[in-house]
Design an enzyme around this catalytic site. Structure first.
Site, PDB file in Angstrom:
ATOM      1  N   GLU A 169       3.819 -34.040  -0.892  1.00 47.30           N
ATOM      2  CA  GLU A 169       2.556 -33.483  -1.375  1.00 47.30           C
ATOM      3  C   GLU A 169       2.773 -32.783  -2.712  1.00 47.30           C
ATOM      4  OE1 GLU A 169      -0.890 -33.349   1.047  1.00 47.30           O
ATOM      5  OE2 GLU A 169       0.254 -35.037   0.240  1.00 47.30           O
ATOM      6  N   HIS A 183       0.817  -1.207   0.000  1.00 45.54           N
ATOM      7  CA  HIS A 183       0.000   0.000   0.000  1.00 45.54           C
ATOM      8  C   HIS A 183       0.861   1.271   0.000  1.00 45.54           C
ATOM      9  CE1 HIS A 183      -3.593  -2.416   1.811  1.00 45.54           C
ATOM     10  NE2 HIS A 183      -3.363  -2.691   0.539  1.00 45.54           N
ATOM     11  N   SER A 196      -0.111  -1.052  -6.255  1.00 48.04           N
ATOM     12  CA  SER A 196       0.006  -2.301  -7.007  1.00 48.04           C
ATOM     13  C   SER A 196       0.439  -2.029  -8.441  1.00 48.04           C
ATOM     14  CB  SER A 196      -1.336  -3.035  -7.027  1.00 48.04           C
ATOM     15  OG  SER A 196      -1.772  -3.348  -5.733  1.00 48.04           O
ATOM     16  N   LYS A 251     -15.452  -6.601  -5.903  1.00 46.41           N
ATOM     17  CA  LYS A 251     -14.658  -7.546  -6.701  1.00 46.41           C
ATOM     18  C   LYS A 251     -14.214  -8.736  -5.860  1.00 46.41           C
ATOM     19  CE  LYS A 251     -10.441  -6.499  -8.131  1.00 46.41           C
ATOM     20  NZ  LYS A 251      -9.571  -7.652  -7.773  1.00 46.41           N
ATOM     21  N   ASP A 252     -13.834  -8.480  -4.597  1.00 48.84           N
ATOM     22  CA  ASP A 252     -13.375  -9.566  -3.720  1.00 48.84           C
ATOM     23  C   ASP A 252     -14.501 -10.512  -3.313  1.00 48.84           C
ATOM     24  OD1 ASP A 252     -10.800  -8.694  -3.853  1.00 48.84           O
ATOM     25  OD2 ASP A 252     -10.813  -7.634  -1.934  1.00 48.84           O
TER      26      ASP A 252
END
Length: 367
Positions: free
Chosen positions: A264, A195, A199, A221-222
């Protein structure tokens, strides 16, 4: 209290965000949700788990069969680990596509989170105390013996003896419980760094000329993450063990190892690189460098040129080589798989090095 509210407000409400962030930027928010989910389910499981070599496997069965809703917490927890790595790799690949390593502190803190998550997942895998996880812990911890001078001492300290035992299990359990809280703090630091710089975006920039407030646009959006959670819940209930190994249903036997030791799925690419090199020391160095090489991207100062199409080609090729290496990691140690492991390991390092050099020298091409 007011200071805390202002801090939260600056993180998720009034934060200036680019208008060009696509659904690819949901990977980060999804990772935060999965981490919180893993801490919640893991805390519940820790209430009923016994970190004792004689009781560990039985306590897992007790959780599955006797504890009210214990089975669903365990199924969600170990499938949640796979969900975390799915979005972690998507997040890293997105960062490579958009050259997020230009944000140095964000990139390096993210890679550190990745390394800690790998350690965390490995320790959680051992806690089941099944055949595959026990012998995987023997193989992985013994790799530390290649450290000059102190290697054997470090291995003995981790084992708390001369082999993987109940004392080792308790050591892993305590760390597996504590590390996620450190990850939570490190993830917050990662966000603060992000922040402070802004971005990257599909415009391959992070300037201040196309910004909107984080809320309500990016809250909406999230919300799309809910669709992923619905798919995850359905898949976990329909095929809970599809990503597991049959040996994980057999209690650990220190006197007899599995015929074919396989970690894994999210460690398979690194395991294939390790097996591709016959020399133990060189194999461990290559294993470590498969992740550490990406730290070097942060030492390059290039904010001007991106050569987007070439970068996309290289990243696509890198993803393909990583997927093939993951497939080779679960194959038997025989021809042609051994030869292919060597070829794709060289391709993995060749492509990652080429990405670095293109990023480093593309600036000079435009000067």
């Amino acid at each position: 209290m007011k200071g805390l509210m202002n801090f939260v407000n600056s993180l998720v409400v009034v934060l200036p965000s680019s208008k060009t962030l696509t659904l690819s930027w949901n990977f980060g928010s999804m990772l935060g949700m999965v981490l919180a989910f893993q801490i919640l389910t893991g805390t519940f499981l820790a209430m009923y788990y016994s970190a004792d070599s004689l009781l560990a496997f039985s306590s897992v069965q007790y959780i599955m069969y006797e504890v009210n809703f214990g089975w669903i917490f365990r199924i969600f927890h170990f499938n949640g680990a796979s969900l975390f790595f799915v979005f972690l790799y998507l997040h890293i690949f997105k960062g490579l596509f958009f050259m997020s390593y230009r944000l140095k502190k964000v990139w390096m803190s993210g890679l550190t989170i990745y390394l800690l998550v790998m350690m965390e997942a490995f320790m959680g895998y051992v806690l089941v105390w099944a055949q595959m996880s026990f012998w995987a812990s023997v193989v992985i911890t013994s790799l530390l013996s290649v450290i000059p001078i102190w290697g054997p001492m470090i291995v003995t300290w981790i084992w708390s003896g001369f082999t993987v035992s109940g004392a080792t299990l308790k050591f892993f359990f305590v760390l597996h419980f504590l590390v996620p809280w450190g990850l939570l703090v490190l993830m917050l630091v990662h966000l603060i760094f992000l922040h402070s710089t802004g971005s990257t975006s599909v415009l391959h920039c992070h300037g201040d000329y196309d910004k909107v407030c984080f809320a309500p646009e990016y809250w909406g959006k999230d919300v799309y993450n809910i669709l992923v959670w619905l798919v995850f819940i359905v898949m976990s209930l329909i095929s809970p063990f599809v990503l597991g190994d049959a040996e994980m249903f057999i209690e650990a036997d220190p006197m007899m190892s599995p015929v074919h030791i396989v970690p894994e799925w999210y460690f398979l690419f690194a395991y294939a690189i390790l097996r591709a090199i016959p020399n133990k020391i060189l194999g461990v160095i290559a294993l470590l460098m498969s992740i550490v090489i990406f730290y070097f991207f942060a030492f390059v100062n290039n904010y001007t040129s991106s050569l987007v199409k070439l970068n996309k080609l290289l990243v696509f090729s890198f993803i393909v080589s990583s997927v093939v290496l993951s497939w080779l990691g679960q194959c038997l140690v025989e021809d042609p798989f051994t030869l292919l492991s060597v070829i794709f390991s060289l391709l993995y390092f060749g492509l990652s090095s080429t990405l670095l050099f293109v990023f480093m020298f593309s600036k000079k091409l435009f000067e």
